[in-house]
Design a protein around this motif. Structure first.
Motif, PDB file in Angstrom:
ATOM      1  N   LYS A 183      -8.682   3.270   0.246  1.00 49.32           N
ATOM      2  CA  LYS A 183      -9.881   4.095   0.072  1.00 49.32           C
ATOM      3  C   LYS A 183     -10.618   4.252   1.391  1.00 49.32           C
ATOM      4  O   LYS A 183     -11.037   5.355   1.756  1.00 49.32           O
ATOM      5  CB  LYS A 183     -10.780   3.470  -0.986  1.00 49.32           C
ATOM      6  CG  LYS A 183     -11.945   4.325  -1.382  1.00 49.32           C
ATOM      7  CD  LYS A 183     -12.722   3.688  -2.510  1.00 49.32           C
ATOM      8  CE  LYS A 183     -13.983   4.462  -2.799  1.00 49.32           C
ATOM      9  NZ  LYS A 183     -14.797   3.815  -3.817  1.00 49.32           N
ATOM     10  N   ARG A 184     -10.788   3.159   2.141  1.00 46.05           N
ATOM     11  CA  ARG A 184     -11.479   3.207   3.426  1.00 46.05           C
ATOM     12  C   ARG A 184     -10.754   4.114   4.412  1.00 46.05           C
ATOM     13  O   ARG A 184     -11.377   4.772   5.236  1.00 46.05           O
ATOM     14  CB  ARG A 184     -11.615   1.798   4.010  1.00 46.05           C
ATOM     15  CG  ARG A 184     -13.050   1.448   4.310  1.00 46.05           C
ATOM     16  CD  ARG A 184     -13.245   0.096   4.925  1.00 46.05           C
ATOM     17  NE  ARG A 184     -13.033  -0.946   3.941  1.00 46.05           N
ATOM     18  CZ  ARG A 184     -12.316  -2.038   4.137  1.00 46.05           C
ATOM     19  NH1 ARG A 184     -11.758  -2.273   5.287  1.00 46.05           N
ATOM     20  NH2 ARG A 184     -12.165  -2.927   3.185  1.00 46.05           N
TER      21      ARG A 184
ATOM     22  N   ARG B   5       0.828  -1.212   0.000  1.00 40.34           N
ATOM     23  CA  ARG B   5       0.000   0.000   0.000  1.00 40.34           C
ATOM     24  C   ARG B   5       0.862   1.262   0.000  1.00 40.34           C
ATOM     25  O   ARG B   5       0.521   2.249  -0.657  1.00 40.34           O
ATOM     26  CB  ARG B   5      -0.969  -0.027   1.175  1.00 40.34           C
ATOM     27  CG  ARG B   5      -2.013  -1.124   1.011  1.00 40.34           C
ATOM     28  CD  ARG B   5      -3.139  -1.010   1.991  1.00 40.34           C
ATOM     29  NE  ARG B   5      -2.824  -1.505   3.312  1.00 40.34           N
ATOM     30  CZ  ARG B   5      -3.022  -2.754   3.717  1.00 40.34           C
ATOM     31  NH1 ARG B   5      -3.516  -3.659   2.897  1.00 40.34           N
ATOM     32  NH2 ARG B   5      -2.730  -3.100   4.948  1.00 40.34           N
TER      33      ARG B   5
ATOM     34  N   TYR C 290      -7.786   6.152  -9.682  1.00 48.65           N
ATOM     35  CA  TYR C 290      -7.385   6.337  -8.291  1.00 48.65           C
ATOM     36  C   TYR C 290      -6.425   7.514  -8.193  1.00 48.65           C
ATOM     37  O   TYR C 290      -5.527   7.664  -9.020  1.00 48.65           O
ATOM     38  CB  TYR C 290      -6.700   5.070  -7.760  1.00 48.65           C
ATOM     39  CG  TYR C 290      -7.673   3.935  -7.565  1.00 48.65           C
ATOM     40  CD1 TYR C 290      -8.277   3.719  -6.332  1.00 48.65           C
ATOM     41  CD2 TYR C 290      -8.010   3.092  -8.616  1.00 48.65           C
ATOM     42  CE1 TYR C 290      -9.186   2.688  -6.153  1.00 48.65           C
ATOM     43  CE2 TYR C 290      -8.917   2.063  -8.447  1.00 48.65           C
ATOM     44  CZ  TYR C 290      -9.496   1.869  -7.221  1.00 48.65           C
ATOM     45  OH  TYR C 290     -10.402   0.855  -7.040  1.00 48.65           O
TER      46      TYR C 290
ATOM     47  N   SER D  99      -7.070  -5.131  -5.595  1.00 48.86           N
ATOM     48  CA  SER D  99      -8.352  -4.525  -5.238  1.00 48.86           C
ATOM     49  C   SER D  99      -8.507  -4.424  -3.722  1.00 48.86           C
ATOM     50  O   SER D  99      -9.021  -3.416  -3.215  1.00 48.86           O
ATOM     51  CB  SER D  99      -9.508  -5.335  -5.815  1.00 48.86           C
ATOM     52  OG  SER D  99      -9.525  -5.223  -7.214  1.00 48.86           O
ATOM     53  N   HIS D 100      -8.062  -5.447  -3.017  1.00 49.64           N
ATOM     54  CA  HIS D 100      -8.112  -5.435  -1.554  1.00 49.64           C
ATOM     55  C   HIS D 100      -7.272  -4.284  -1.000  1.00 49.64           C
ATOM     56  O   HIS D 100      -7.721  -3.537  -0.125  1.00 49.64           O
ATOM     57  CB  HIS D 100      -7.615  -6.774  -1.012  1.00 49.64           C
ATOM     58  CG  HIS D 100      -7.411  -6.797   0.468  1.00 49.64           C
ATOM     59  ND1 HIS D 100      -8.453  -6.877   1.360  1.00 49.64           N
ATOM     60  CD2 HIS D 100      -6.276  -6.719   1.210  1.00 49.64           C
ATOM     61  CE1 HIS D 100      -7.957  -6.861   2.598  1.00 49.64           C
ATOM     62  NE2 HIS D 100      -6.645  -6.767   2.524  1.00 49.64           N
TER      63      HIS D 100
ATOM     64  N   THR E  80     -11.486   8.124  -5.646  1.00 52.30           N
ATOM     65  CA  THR E  80     -11.756   7.503  -6.941  1.00 52.30           C
ATOM     66  C   THR E  80     -12.710   8.365  -7.750  1.00 52.30           C
ATOM     67  O   THR E  80     -13.545   9.078  -7.201  1.00 52.30           O
ATOM     68  CB  THR E  80     -12.382   6.106  -6.761  1.00 52.30           C
ATOM     69  OG1 THR E  80     -13.586   6.222  -6.009  1.00 52.30           O
ATOM     70  CG2 THR E  80     -11.433   5.157  -6.061  1.00 52.30           C
TER      71      THR E  80
ATOM     72  N   LEU F 187      -6.356  -1.539  -2.564  1.00 50.57           N
ATOM     73  CA  LEU F 187      -6.968  -0.267  -2.946  1.00 50.57           C
ATOM     74  C   LEU F 187      -8.175   0.047  -2.066  1.00 50.57           C
ATOM     75  O   LEU F 187      -8.392   1.202  -1.690  1.00 50.57           O
ATOM     76  CB  LEU F 187      -7.361  -0.286  -4.422  1.00 50.57           C
ATOM     77  CG  LEU F 187      -6.187  -0.255  -5.397  1.00 50.57           C
ATOM     78  CD1 LEU F 187      -6.665  -0.542  -6.819  1.00 50.57           C
ATOM     79  CD2 LEU F 187      -5.449   1.067  -5.325  1.00 50.57           C
ATOM     80  N   GLU F 188      -8.943  -0.968  -1.716  1.00 50.42           N
ATOM     81  CA  GLU F 188     -10.095  -0.758  -0.845  1.00 50.42           C
ATOM     82  C   GLU F 188      -9.659  -0.306   0.541  1.00 50.42           C
ATOM     83  O   GLU F 188     -10.279   0.576   1.146  1.00 50.42           O
ATOM     84  CB  GLU F 188     -10.936  -2.041  -0.759  1.00 50.42           C
ATOM     85  CG  GLU F 188     -12.196  -1.885   0.049  1.00 50.42           C
ATOM     86  CD  GLU F 188     -13.144  -0.811  -0.467  1.00 50.42           C
ATOM     87  OE1 GLU F 188     -13.839  -0.198   0.375  1.00 50.42           O
ATOM     88  OE2 GLU F 188     -13.195  -0.563  -1.690  1.00 50.42           O
ATOM     89  N   LYS F 189      -8.587  -0.892   1.068  1.00 43.66           N
ATOM     90  CA  LYS F 189      -8.057  -0.470   2.377  1.00 43.66           C
ATOM     91  C   LYS F 189      -7.618   0.992   2.330  1.00 43.66           C
ATOM     92  O   LYS F 189      -7.875   1.764   3.251  1.00 43.66           O
ATOM     93  CB  LYS F 189      -6.876  -1.350   2.795  1.00 43.66           C
ATOM     94  CG  LYS F 189      -7.238  -2.752   3.153  1.00 43.66           C
ATOM     95  CD  LYS F 189      -7.413  -2.840   4.631  1.00 43.66           C
ATOM     96  CE  LYS F 189      -7.535  -4.311   5.014  1.00 43.66           C
ATOM     97  NZ  LYS F 189      -7.808  -4.492   6.401  1.00 43.66           N
TER      98      LYS F 189
END
Length: 86
Positions: free
Chosen positions: A49-50, A13, A65, A42-43, A56, A45-47
């Motif tokens: 983003k959260r 990350r 992104y 994707s996992h 995005t 990127l989701e972390k």
């Protein structure tokens, strides 16, 4: 702030954030730089983003992104307060 530190704890990350500092990228662009599966990227990127570290924007069939410099600035301010003596 805890989500930010958890997100930054992973070297993949942190590398993604370095890449996004240079330019906005799609998930496919990011995935091409790593030797891992698309679901793994994707996992990550989701972390990010959260935690608010990336934002995005949907562009056609792609999601672009970007690094969220506002949260980075907030993080730096927080770290600097730790250095100040009372």
């Amino acid at each position: 702030m805890n989500d930010v530190f958890k997100a930054l704890n992973d070297p993949t990350r942190r590398e993604i954030l370095k890449m996004l500092r240079k330019r906005d990228m799609t998930a496919g662009d990011i995935a091409a730089k790593f030797d891992m599966t698309a679901p793994s990227i994707s996992h990550h990127l989701e972390k990010l983003k959260r935690a608010g570290l990336v934002t995005t924007v949907k562009q056609g069939q792609y999601v672009l992104y970007s690094i969220n410099t506002t949260i980075v600035d907030d993080l730096l301010q927080y770290v600097l307060t730790l250095k100040k003596k009372i």
